[in-house]
Design an enzyme around this catalytic site. Structure first.
Site, mmCIF file in Angstrom:
data_model
loop_
_atom_site.group_PDB
_atom_site.id
_atom_site.type_symbol
_atom_site.label_atom_id
_atom_site.label_comp_id
_atom_site.label_asym_id
_atom_site.label_seq_id
_atom_site.Cartn_x
_atom_site.Cartn_y
_atom_site.Cartn_z
ATOM 1 N N TYR A 5 -16.673 8.094 -15.255
ATOM 2 C CA TYR A 5 -16.212 6.757 -15.772
ATOM 3 C C TYR A 5 -16.912 5.968 -15.359
ATOM 4 O O TYR A 5 -16.714 4.661 -14.523
ATOM 5 C CB TYR A 5 -14.600 6.527 -15.222
ATOM 6 C CG TYR A 5 -13.874 7.728 -15.632
ATOM 7 C CD1 TYR A 5 -13.027 7.440 -16.763
ATOM 8 C CD2 TYR A 5 -13.476 8.507 -14.732
ATOM 9 C CE1 TYR A 5 -12.317 8.527 -17.196
ATOM 10 C CE2 TYR A 5 -12.632 9.481 -14.760
ATOM 11 C CZ TYR A 5 -11.887 9.528 -16.268
ATOM 12 O OH TYR A 5 -11.054 10.483 -16.381
ATOM 13 N N CYS B 130 -7.687 1.859 -8.961
ATOM 14 C CA CYS B 130 -7.278 0.305 -9.064
ATOM 15 C C CYS B 130 -5.502 0.610 -9.094
ATOM 16 O O CYS B 130 -5.172 -0.441 -9.522
ATOM 17 C CB CYS B 130 -7.870 -0.338 -10.246
ATOM 18 S SG CYS B 130 -7.685 0.699 -11.713
ATOM 19 N N ASP C 10 -14.108 7.024 -10.698
ATOM 20 C CA ASP C 10 -13.635 5.629 -10.902
ATOM 21 C C ASP C 10 -12.852 5.588 -12.389
ATOM 22 O O ASP C 10 -13.268 4.836 -13.157
ATOM 23 C CB ASP C 10 -14.818 4.646 -10.742
ATOM 24 C CG ASP C 10 -14.544 3.402 -10.674
ATOM 25 O OD1 ASP C 10 -13.246 3.100 -10.572
ATOM 26 O OD2 ASP C 10 -15.125 2.264 -11.096
ATOM 27 N N GLU D 92 -19.849 8.040 -19.168
ATOM 28 C CA GLU D 92 -18.930 6.905 -19.694
ATOM 29 C C GLU D 92 -18.698 7.080 -21.225
ATOM 30 O O GLU D 92 -19.666 7.379 -21.896
ATOM 31 C CB GLU D 92 -19.538 5.805 -19.386
ATOM 32 C CG GLU D 92 -18.972 4.382 -19.919
ATOM 33 C CD GLU D 92 -17.709 4.051 -19.673
ATOM 34 O OE1 GLU D 92 -16.962 3.645 -20.433
ATOM 35 O OE2 GLU D 92 -17.578 4.032 -18.491
ATOM 36 N N GLN E 10 -16.758 -5.659 -12.685
ATOM 37 C CA GLN E 10 -15.713 -6.217 -11.658
ATOM 38 C C GLN E 10 -15.375 -7.639 -11.697
ATOM 39 O O GLN E 10 -16.325 -8.535 -11.873
ATOM 40 C CB GLN E 10 -15.610 -5.785 -10.329
ATOM 41 C CG GLN E 10 -15.959 -4.392 -10.240
ATOM 42 C CD GLN E 10 -14.607 -3.532 -10.008
ATOM 43 O OE1 GLN E 10 -13.530 -4.262 -9.886
ATOM 44 N NE2 GLN E 10 -14.307 -2.522 -10.156
#
Length: 414
Positions: free
Chosen positions: A267, A371, A344, A291, A235
């Site tokens: 993710y 997001c 995510d 991932e 982040q």
């Protein structure tokens, strides 16, 4: 190129659209215009009129200013400059910070209402930091022009703009940004200031081939430390990892959480949110983080080592879920149905295939970290068609002075 392209028009700006632009109308035509604020009257230049349904334009000057307009936090992006010379990456920097959050709230609420038929009262919550929304970026990628000059791209183009400051960067990053150096032969320059240890300035080529273990860094979130590659995903806002950790912990419904079920973190990057779940529910938690980046999952395995039931899998999420659905026996299917999923996805969202696979597995709850509000709204509609309803929703201003907004949503079986 249409006949209106390059023409100047005077327009009334009526509301905000997704993507950091505002909406105006001219002779019945919808125009998406940059660097304007709803309620303003502006002089704008048409940059694209090839689409039948709408045009695009850039603001040249403001005729009647909004009460929410302020001097841009970044002079390099100011309306005083010609549009082609304005630095990109701070497209809300001319708007008072409280009103930025209100506009982001509107985009989130409008997206959910229009695409998913859901009404939300969620506001956009501020993170700690300066009141004007500067000084938060711990990672900046500068592009490199042909002559070696580093800088951001101009808004909506691939033209590098030389700048003398980076106001969105943390003071520690701004202090080491090599804005007056040259990087011939490089495609970009990454500046990374981790919360632990030394900062990095990494000149790179056009690919990620130059990633390597020589650049392992440590990030601290509360009392916990995470190892990752300096160029790996983390982040950007200096308080974002801690904010999302708490938000995800709060979003999980304890009455639906089974620590021994097949819990998933999709993710999952280097394991930040899997660790958030583990820290809330104890070291007996079973959770598999998935991932596609093998370097990230190598680090995730290390970061999650204290949970004996944690595993890190390198796979594309849709392929992993498809494999689960195809091979799970009755016991594992029951364990998946009792499970909690942390989701995510990237900006494009989870999408039809991943949502369909999750609906087929039928977990007890899904905590969706989004997001992109439009992708979230689309996926909420897909989940609703599969029998899941939106419960809690919070939004966070992880990217002040840009149009981006982060949301954490909880979905449960209706």
């Amino acid at each position: 190129m249409g006949e209106m392209q390059g023409k100047t028009v005077e327009i009334e700006v009526t509301n905000v659209a997704h993507g950091g632009v505002a909406v105006a109308r001219h002779e019945g035509r919808v125009i998406f215009v940059s660097d304007a604020i709803p309620g303003e009257r502006v002089l704008a230049r048409i940059t694209e009129d090839s689409k039948k349904s709408f045009w695009r334009a850039e603001t040249l000057s403001v005729i009647t200013a909004s009460e929410h307009r302020r001097p841009h936090v970044w002079a390099a992006a100011s309306i005083d400059r010609a549009p082609e010379d304005r630095a990109g990456g701070a497209e809300f920097g001319h708007i008072d910070i409280a009103h930025q959050r209100e506009l982001k709230r509107q985009v989130l609420a409008d997206s959910l209402s229009r695409m998913a038929g859901v009404t939300t009262e969620a506001t956009v919550e501020a993170l700690p930091g300066p009141h004007n929304g500067t000084g938060w970026r711990t990672r900046v990628r500068l592009q490199v022009a042909e002559d070696g000059t580093p800088g951001p791209y101009a808004a909506r183009s691939h033209r590098v703009i030389a700048v003398t400051d980076l106001p969105l960067a943390t003071p520690a990053l701004a202090a080491i940004a090599p804005l007056d150096e040259k990087f011939p032969g490089s495609a970009h320059v990454d500046i990374v200031v981790p919360s632990v240890g030394n900062p990095f300035v990494l000149a790179g080529g056009a690919t990620n081939a130059d990633r390597g273990r020589a650049h392992r860094i440590t990030e601290r979130v509360g009392e916990r430390e995470f190892r990752l590659d300096a160029r790996g995903f983390w982040q950007v806002h200096q308080h974002a990892a801690e904010t999302l950790t708490r938000a995800v912990q709060d979003a999980v419904d304890e009455s639906l959480f089974d620590p021994r079920a097949s819990n998933l973190d999709l993710y999952g990057g280097v394991g930040l949110l899997a660790a958030a779940v583990g820290d809330r529910f104890g070291n007996h938690v079973r959770i598999t983080t998935v991932e596609s980046d093998s370097l990230a999952t190598d680090h995730a395995a290390e970061n999650l080592v204290e949970w004996t039931g944690a595993a890190a899998v390198t796979a594309r999420v849709e392929q992993f879920l498809r494999g689960l659905g195809a091979t799970a026996g009755a016991h594992e299917r029951d364990s998946l149905r009792r499970g909690t999923v942390i989701l995510d996805p990237p900006r494009s969202g989870a999408g039809k295939e991943v949502v369909a696979e999750l609906v087929a597995l039928g977990p007890a709850q899904i905590v969706y970290v989004a997001c992109d509000p439009v992708a979230l709204a689309r996926d909420v509609a897909l989940f609703a068609a599969g029998g899941y309803e939106l419960g809690g929703l919070r939004a966070f201003d992880l990217f002040p002075n840009t149009h981006h907004v982060e949301a954490v949503a909880t979905l449960t079986r209706a």
